[in-house]
Design an enzyme around this catalytic site. Sequence first.
Site, mmCIF file in Angstrom:
data_model
loop_
_atom_site.group_PDB
_atom_site.id
_atom_site.type_symbol
_atom_site.label_atom_id
_atom_site.label_comp_id
_atom_site.label_asym_id
_atom_site.label_seq_id
_atom_site.Cartn_x
_atom_site.Cartn_y
_atom_site.Cartn_z
ATOM 1 C CB CYS A 1 -0.869 0.017 1.231
ATOM 2 S SG CYS A 1 -1.881 -1.443 1.392
ATOM 3 N NE ARG B 1 4.704 1.939 -0.778
ATOM 4 C CZ ARG B 1 5.504 1.990 0.269
ATOM 5 N NH1 ARG B 1 6.675 2.554 0.160
ATOM 6 N NH2 ARG B 1 5.143 1.501 1.434
ATOM 7 C CD1 TRP C 1 -0.253 -5.653 -4.155
ATOM 8 C CD2 TRP C 1 0.267 -6.493 -2.147
ATOM 9 N NE1 TRP C 1 0.357 -6.869 -4.347
ATOM 10 C CE2 TRP C 1 0.684 -7.411 -3.140
ATOM 11 C CE3 TRP C 1 0.499 -6.818 -0.822
ATOM 12 C CZ2 TRP C 1 1.304 -8.618 -2.848
ATOM 13 C CZ3 TRP C 1 1.116 -8.020 -0.520
ATOM 14 C CH2 TRP C 1 1.516 -8.891 -1.534
ATOM 15 C CG ASN D 1 1.506 0.584 4.127
ATOM 16 O OD1 ASN D 1 1.276 -0.611 3.989
ATOM 17 N ND2 ASN D 1 2.597 1.163 3.676
ATOM 18 N N GLY D 2 -0.314 -1.528 6.359
ATOM 19 C CA GLY D 2 0.075 -2.470 7.415
ATOM 20 C C GLY D 2 -1.041 -3.468 7.667
ATOM 21 C CD GLU E 1 18.301 -12.282 -8.292
ATOM 22 O OE1 GLU E 1 17.598 -12.873 -7.464
ATOM 23 O OE2 GLU E 1 18.011 -11.156 -8.727
ATOM 24 C CE LYS F 1 15.170 -10.018 -10.668
ATOM 25 N NZ LYS F 1 15.700 -10.212 -9.354
ATOM 26 C CD GLU G 1 11.299 -10.641 -9.966
ATOM 27 O OE1 GLU G 1 10.561 -10.213 -9.076
ATOM 28 O OE2 GLU G 1 12.534 -10.542 -9.905
ATOM 29 C CG HIS H 1 19.834 -37.118 -8.132
ATOM 30 N ND1 HIS H 1 20.188 -38.428 -7.890
ATOM 31 C CD2 HIS H 1 21.000 -36.423 -8.191
ATOM 32 C CE1 HIS H 1 21.505 -38.514 -7.762
ATOM 33 N NE2 HIS H 1 22.024 -37.308 -7.951
ATOM 34 C CE LYS I 1 12.161 -2.333 -5.492
ATOM 35 N NZ LYS I 1 13.024 -3.322 -6.159
HETATM 36 O O1 M6R Z 1 13.233 -5.035 0.110
HETATM 37 P P1 M6R Z 1 13.792 -6.405 0.265
HETATM 38 O O2 M6R Z 1 15.152 -6.563 -0.324
HETATM 39 O O3 M6R Z 1 13.761 -6.895 1.690
HETATM 40 O O4 M6R Z 1 12.825 -7.349 -0.566
HETATM 41 C C1 M6R Z 1 12.940 -8.738 -0.519
HETATM 42 C C2 M6R Z 1 12.254 -9.381 -1.702
HETATM 43 O O5 M6R Z 1 10.878 -9.120 -1.662
HETATM 44 C C3 M6R Z 1 12.824 -8.866 -3.021
HETATM 45 O O6 M6R Z 1 14.210 -9.075 -3.077
HETATM 46 C C4 M6R Z 1 12.161 -9.569 -4.220
HETATM 47 O O7 M6R Z 1 12.439 -10.927 -4.223
HETATM 48 C C5 M6R Z 1 12.660 -8.898 -5.497
HETATM 49 N N1 M6R Z 1 11.910 -7.711 -5.738
HETATM 50 C C6 M6R Z 1 12.586 -9.784 -6.689
HETATM 51 O O8 M6R Z 1 13.189 -9.160 -7.775
#
Ligand code: M6R
Length: 608
Positions: free
Chosen positions: A2, A27, A74, A100-101, A481, A485, A488, A504, A603
């Site tokens: 949010c 966000r 959100w 927010n929360g 990683e 990428k 997502e 396996h 985000k």
């Molecule tokens: O703000 P943070 O680094 O704590 O966020 C953790 C994850 O939500 C974040 O790294 C997420 O996996 C990435 N946005 C993916 O690209």
Amino acid sequence: MCGIVGYIGNQNAVDVLVKGLEKLEYRGYDSAGVAIIDHGNLKVSKHKGRLTILENEVKKEGLTGHIGIGHTRWATHGEPSDRNSHPHPNNDESLAIVHNGIIENYMAIKERLQDKGYVFKSETDTEVIAHLIDYYYEENLREAVQKAVADLTGAYAIGVVHKDHPDQLVVVRKDSPLIIGMGHQENFIASDIPAVLKYTRDIYILEDGDLAVVTQNDIKMYDLKGEPIIKKVYHVDWDIAAAEKGGFDHFMIKEIHEQPKAIQDTYSPRITDDEKIVLDDIKITKEDLENIDQIYIVACGTAYYAGLVGKSFIEEFVDVPVIADVGSEFRYNKSFINEKSLMIVVSQSGETADTLAALRLAKERGARVMAITNVVGSTIAREADDLLYTWAGPEIAVASTKAYTTQIVAFGLVALDMGYKKGSIDDTTYKEMIKAIKNLPRQTQEVLDYEEEIKKVAELIYDTTHAFYVGRGIDYNIAREGSLKLKEISYIHAEAMAAGELKHGTIALIERGTPVIALVTEQALYEKVISNIKEVKARGAFVIAIAREGDTEIEKTADKVIYIPDTANGFSAVLSVMPLQLLAYHVAVMRECDVDKPRNLAKSVTVE
Ligand code: M6R
């Protein structure tokens, strides 16, 4: 997650709120709304969907006024819908709130208020706050907010307007970010700085338990007992352009290209002219290090994958066993963390709920906590004992890129610093590693210069439905990683495997043409990975290898090879992840995906 914006001043509040919410779009959100005091009446307009819907509706409704609050939601409690969107008014529509929360005890409060005759119109946890403030309200809005939050358990950043107080915005926070922007005859509230940067660079960063009454010409702050408090003004010195796209098509590609500078900004103030690492906010001493028998690294998503590279650095240079875990698991596992442990939390935003919870658990158990984060003044930054900022600048795209590479550099600095203090690293290695760090800006630029070639590779695989990423050792962590990428932002199912594990089970999924992205930068495991690549090649896979410059041997096995410059082990993660970022980006663009705001993602994940 949010986003909150609030305004009081001479401009049309509706315009300021909508523009501010646009800056918080990164966000992630599914609905948006505003509440305005318009000619003495409280008017609320809130709608499921993109901000443009809200913008059209407020125009049609002719909403105008000089004070208001806005919100992008959100969904957590209750589906995305007009009814569940914020702001939420009380029953007689004299006040409205944005939040927010998550309010953990909202069910109990809801039942209590329903017994008193309050009618609920949404499924949200947030609506209880509006009715609770109404319940406590006796002409003083600040006091009512103060009493209401005393009943809440959970996390909140709250903004409140009341039609009988058209001269004040009341805000309060606990565990969710909130700032106040100071303008000239106008003031702002927001969840994040980009929302107010167009109007002011002077802000207050609220901390847990801070409550403020914001008027057009004044900001008064209180603690939760109602005692006045004084806070320091923080001057934002980064440019607004830094938070905008600067000529690129998307924030993500802009941020990928910012990596040489972000890396340089992260290490250069910390390496002295005589090649020593000096980390101002890391106070840990040789004696402290000698008392530490276990290090935990806890983070989520991309930050966790950076932590896995950090684990290798620390085990090698500090000679202490490291356990790395994701925040959401760590907090519920049996944990042996105690006063002889050090926890390193990693978080771009510094607000990730699961990471923050792990930090707090560690502190409760008497452990020392070090944070690697990108956001100045974030909750994680404030609560850690030792702190290292990644100076990556604001990361707007949901997919993390420059945060990841700067986190790895930060880990390199921390591990070398601790190893040096402890005496567990020899002088030659220390110097070589510093040299390797200093080469990274030039080397990362060399990888970026290879973008057109990587785009051609993207053309070959963009219409696949599955992809596999394999590697061994550090390469396996980079594979994880890289696959995150791709999935997502392009919505292609991508899976990362330790290359030796394929046979396996997972190898059953390899068919003619299945893309397998193989990382082959770990020299010690080179022959082993080549054997694993041959296994998938024999089943028809289309192999794209990421290899070290000069490795011509790999061309005999792989269908395509992307080379990265040679560097010290560990820092190869920084260089080999970049072709994977570029590959994911170009595939997603070719598939016409919403690169910067992928579906279902936020985000900053400030809920558990
Ligand atoms: O703000 P943070 O680094 O704590 O966020 C953790 C994850 O939500 C974040 O790294 C997420 O996996 C990435 N946005 C993916 O690209």
